[in-house]
Design an enzyme around this catalytic site. Structure first.
Site, short mmCIF file in Angstrom:
data_model
loop_
_atom_site.label_atom_id
_atom_site.label_comp_id
_atom_site.label_asym_id
_atom_site.label_seq_id
_atom_site.Cartn_x
_atom_site.Cartn_y
_atom_site.Cartn_z
N SER A 201 0.68 -1.12 -0.02
CA SER A 201 -0.03 -0.18 0.25
C SER A 201 1.27 0.71 0.57
CB SER A 201 -0.55 -0.29 0.89
OG SER A 201 0.19 -0.68 2.37
N HIS A 222 -3.27 -4.13 -4.88
CA HIS A 222 -3.78 -3.40 -4.00
C HIS A 222 -5.19 -3.55 -3.59
CE1 HIS A 222 -3.64 0.04 -0.76
NE2 HIS A 222 -3.58 -0.93 -0.13
N GLU A 234 -6.65 -1.39 -6.90
CA GLU A 234 -5.91 -0.19 -7.44
C GLU A 234 -5.03 -1.10 -8.24
OE1 GLU A 234 -6.12 3.54 -4.91
OE2 GLU A 234 -5.13 2.48 -4.05
N ASN A 272 -5.43 5.97 -0.65
CA ASN A 272 -4.86 5.87 0.30
C ASN A 272 -4.24 7.50 0.51
OD1 ASN A 272 -4.81 4.07 1.22
ND2 ASN A 272 -3.03 3.16 1.63
#
Lengths: 365, 378
Positions: A201, A222, A234, A272
């Site tokens: 991540s 991800h 992702e 994120n």
């Protein structure tokens, strides 16, 4: 699966025991080979099926009975499909790591009909992971069905069996050097068609694949926890990742009934990078005495229509992980918005890590 | 048995609650009838989704709230989109106990998230076989349409003929959901696909509305319409549990029972209200009701025989496609339209001196079917 009267041949979809027509005994019939008889495309989202377009396949079994099956992949009339619990093209997926994410990926992969080669350093971690998975699957199906599904898993403490996979997804500790070692081994043992993916991540794909013979087949996949419930994956394109690798990843994500976004190899990717600005800013608002925890959460839920407030979400993710991600983002971007807040650092050093420890920004019974 | 009063609200996107709409339908029905509220012995109420959509159940008691102090017996009937027809059928069967029965049906569907409504409507299908696999309602009929068009080698554009006719009829029905629109073939064919091959105008709208009627043991006036025969039937709930995808055996059974009870032939029918929740549904209804042979319905529609001035006008009020489909009210409104036509009170859309009319109300994708045959009192 259907239920058939042994005497008169009438059929049911429900587990009836006795035939009401002739009194005969009804028994279960297993069928796994189907022909696609008709395909309907659906362009309208509904509450339980929000992602469009999707397809509903009408399948005919060898006895001439029909069944419907939802699919995100187009199939042609006349295609022959083997049904496990899904019709998607099935893959053999190598998973390295038995943490929360590894287990989550294994669960969705099994439910989509894939086979799994599961690698861990320790035999006991694997046994434990299978047990957890069995409990999760048992919520959706009978213990017999769950057990049958688990037979699609091969567990191993060696690297070699992973070479038979179509994809290997690494989901181990967020440490560049440990990940690099892992990929070096995978790059050596896996044939060229195998896509090597990392569930990182916060680390850059290009740095993980540095020095490999074939960095073009490395990409980021991800997933988001809880993986069985979260629909997004992702797909991260490293500097050397080829289009072919990205296409393969997209097909895999679709087969897992998830939705992909392709994103460049940048700190925090999409989710994120945006999310932790909010979480960290919310924490800094506490430092500055702008408002109370509950009020900030309430404001974002009612004013921006977020399902959870930033503190509720941070507690769910785990405050130690939040702090680690914020620090990583700060290191790689130097953005002021990622300077970790005092409130967050204090809680983490006091061992209040969120829901998992019973205490974070909130207390949990 | 006789229909001694009819009434309905406008269908469409209404700013009224379910009780308000039911009250309006009831009031209009009583205005239309020689009976007074004191003459009503029982109420049968038809509704599909008030529970999951607006969290309102116990509708029998709800209706009695609209009739303070009466303590009338009231029964709720649910059979998906065939709730209305089933309620009238049940009322007919209850005439041995009661002399005059008010049948009320209504639905409040707008003002909610569409996604929720689509999910709720899909409850007419099997939970595991259909709903979980994403087979929403238009997808069910898209499957029927694909199978039908393929079997008889017809182009999808043919379906537009049904929508055009029904939209035209609705332009003459001031209470219709789409009263203001005369739809061109071009507009229909260029509308977006909902579920291939069905396009937007192949699908009925989501409407609010209510309708009512009174079923009586005895005739009370010249305007009463006699129920000559009726039939009800069901079939497996999921179309995947059947073998025939280009017709509904429940509809064929219900029709046969109704024709037999009325002792007439399909050719004796002068006009019909059929369940056109999707354009293709009207096509297969023509065949299930034996108005033509299998595969010939499209020719019947193309020839204009089912238009207002044709030999067998169908869906003179605009049908579900253009009059609207407030589910619980639909089957009742169909009967109201036949009554209006047989009485000669249908205004601009009045067909020429009909004697016998038929209604065909279907629940789900042919899981329930109810057919009523009515005759003008001579």
């Amino acid at each position: 699966m259907k239920y058939c009267c042994q005497d008169c041949g009438r059929e049911w979809d429900y587990p009836v025991l006795v035939c009401v027509f002739c009194g005969g005994v009804v028994s279960k019939v297993d069928i796994s080979r189907y022909v696609v008889d008709e395909v309907v495309s659906v362009n309208v989202p509904s509450e339980d099926h929000p992602l469009i377009p999707y397809y509903v396949l009408m399948l005919k079994d060898s006895d001439g009975s029909y069944h419907f099956q939802k699919s995100f992949q187009r199939h042609n009339i006349g295609d022959i499909v083997n049904v496990c619990r899904s019709l998607q093209k099935t893959y053999t997926i190598g998973i390295v790591g038995t943490g929360i994410t590894g287990k989550g990926i294994a669960e969705v992969a099994l439910l989509s009909g894939s086979r799994i080669v599961w690698k861990s350093r320790s035999r006991s971690a694997l046994i434990n992971a299978i047990e957890v998975l069995f409990k999760k699957l048992s919520k959706r199906m009978s213990p017999d069905e769950a057990e049958a599904l688990l037979e699609n898993i091969t567990t191993t403490t060696e690297w070699e069996p992973l070479s038979a996979s179509d994809f290997v997804i690494e989901s181990i500790t967020e440490d560049l050097y440990v990940k690099r070692d892992t990929f070096r081994i995978l790059d050596q043992i896996c044939p060229l068609h195998v896509v090597l993916a990392t569930n990182t991540s916060s680390l850059q794909i290009s740095r993980i694949s540095e020095g490999l013979l074939h960095p073009e087949r490395v990409a980021g996949l991800h997933f988001f926890n809880p993986i069985a419930r979260m629909q997004l994956v992702e797909i991260v394109r490293g500097k050397k990742t080829t289009d072919e690798t990205i296409d393969k990843c997209r097909a895999l994500v679709a087969s897992l009934n998830k939705v992909d976004v392709v994103v460049a190899d940048t700190p925090g990717f999409i989710v994120n990078r945006l999310l932790f600005v909010m979480i960290n800013t919310a924490c800094r608002m506490l430092d500055e005495g702008v408002a109370e925890v509950e009020d900030i959460d309430r404001a974002m839920k009612l004013g921006a229509n977020y399902p959870m407030g930033p503190f509720e979400l941070a507690d769910l993710i785990g405050l130690d992980l939040c702090l680690e991600i914020i620090r990583n983002l700060h290191e790689s971007s130097q953005g002021r918005e990622y300077e970790a807040s005092l409130a967050l650092k204090k809680l983490v050093s006091a061992g209040c890590l969120g829901r998992k420890t019973g205490r974070g920004f909130y207390q949990y019974p | 048995m006789f229909i001694t009063g009819i009434g309905r609200t406008k269908f469409g996107i209404l700013d009224k609650s379910l009780p308000e709409m039911l009250y309006e339908a009831m009031q209009k029905t009583l205005q239309d009838s020689p009976l007074k509220i004191e003459d009503i012995d029982a109420v049968v109420i038809s509704n599909f989704l008030a529970g999951p959509t607006t969290s309102q159940l116990h509708l029998g008691s709800l209706v009695t709230s609209l009739l303070p102090g009466t303590n009338l017996p009231a029964f709720r009937v649910e059979a998906a989109c065939a709730s209305g027809g089933t309620a009238v059928y049940m009322a007919g069967s209850l005439l041995s106990d009661y002399e005059n029965i008010m049948v009320l049906g209504g639905e409040k569907l707008t003002g909610q998230m569409n996604k929720k409504i689509y999910k709720n409507i899909a409850m007419a299908g099997d939970l595991l076989r259909d709903q979980k696999e994403g087979l929403i309602f238009p997808a069910q009929y898209a499957l029927v349409a694909a199978k039908y068009l393929k079997k008889f080698g017809l182009p999808p554009e043919d379906l537009a003929l049904v929508s055009r006719k029904n939209y035209f009829n609705a332009s003459k029905n001031p209470l219709a959901h789409f009263n203001y629109r005369d739809l061109t073939a071009d507009a229909i064919c260029s509308s977006p696909h909902i579920c291939h091959p069905l396009k937007l105008f192949d699908c009925c709208p989501i409407s609010d509305g209510a309708a009512g009627l009174i079923v009586s043991r005895n005739s009370l006036s010249q305007r009463d319409i006699e129920i000559l025969g009726r039939g009800a039937a069901t079939d497996a709930i999921s179309i995947s549990q059947r073998k025939d995808f280009t017709g509904f055996s429940a509809a064929r059974c219900a029709a046969k029972r109704a024709y037999d009870a009325a002792d007439i032939e399909p050719a004796d029918i002068d006009l019909a209200e059929v369940h056109d929740c999707f354009s293709v549904a009207e096509v297969i209804a023509m065949e299930d009701l034996s108005f033509c042979r299998k595969g010939e319905a499209m020719d019947l529609i193309r020839s204009g025989e089912t238009s207002l001035s044709g030999r067998l006008p169908v869906n003179t009020d605009g049908g579900l496609l253009a009059d609207g489909h407030p589910v619980g009210a639909t089957g009742i409104a169909q009967i109201c339209e036949i009554v209006r036509q047989l009485r000669g009170e249908a205004g601009e859309r009045q067909v020429s001196r009909p004697e016998i009319g038929l209604t065909h109300n279907v629940g789900g994708v042919g899981g329930t079917a109810v057919v009523h045959i009515m005759r003008r009192c001579i």
